[in-house]
Design an enzyme around this catalytic site. Structure first.
Site, PDB file in Angstrom:
ATOM      1  N   CYS A  85       0.828  -1.212   0.000  1.00  0.00           N
ATOM      2  CA  CYS A  85       0.000   0.000   0.000  1.00  0.00           C
ATOM      3  C   CYS A  85       0.865   1.265   0.000  1.00  0.00           C
ATOM      4  O   CYS A  85       1.589   1.523   0.952  1.00  0.00           O
ATOM      5  CB  CYS A  85      -0.893  -0.060   1.243  1.00  0.00           C
ATOM      6  SG  CYS A  85      -1.641   1.488   1.727  1.00  0.00           S
ATOM      7  N   CYS A 116       0.139   3.740   2.809  1.00  0.00           N
ATOM      8  CA  CYS A 116       0.634   3.191   4.081  1.00  0.00           C
ATOM      9  C   CYS A 116       2.113   3.544   4.262  1.00  0.00           C
ATOM     10  O   CYS A 116       2.561   3.863   5.368  1.00  0.00           O
ATOM     11  CB  CYS A 116       0.472   1.676   4.125  1.00  0.00           C
ATOM     12  SG  CYS A 116      -1.245   1.125   4.011  1.00  0.00           S
TER      13      CYS A 116
END
Length: 99
Positions: free
Chosen positions: A24, A27
């Site tokens: 991600c 993230c």
């Protein structure tokens, strides 16, 4: 649920949980923000990371549908939740309200 995680969440100290995934992009952008937040709030708050791909049962239990998702726990109860990136200022302000 992981017994260790439950013990951590039930602590009287606020716990900010970062639900993330290795793949991600947002993230990866959130991680250094969390490090800054930790250095600012110190030991008054615990910050932990949970990889949703490695802990799918925990992610399902907290109904994580997107990453990053941040959840703040106080005495075992979720008191704040946000999906998507959170700024350093937003998190520091939030955590200072709960310490």
């Amino acid at each position: 649920m992981n017994e260790n995680l439950q013990t951590i969440l039930n602590d009287s100290k606020p716990v900010l949980v970062d639900f993330f995934a290795e793949w991600c992009g947002p993230c990866k952008m959130q991680a250094p923000v969390l490090k800054e937040v930790k250095s600012e709030v110190g030991d008054k708050v615990r910050i932990i990371k949970i990889d949703v791909d490695r802990s799918p049962a925990i992610a399902q239990q907290y109904q994580i549908s997107g990453v990053p998702t941040l959840i703040l726990f106080r005495n075992g109860q979720p008191v704040w939740r946000q999906s998507g990136l959170a700024s350093r200022k937003q998190l520091v302000d939030l955590l200072q309200q709960h310490v």
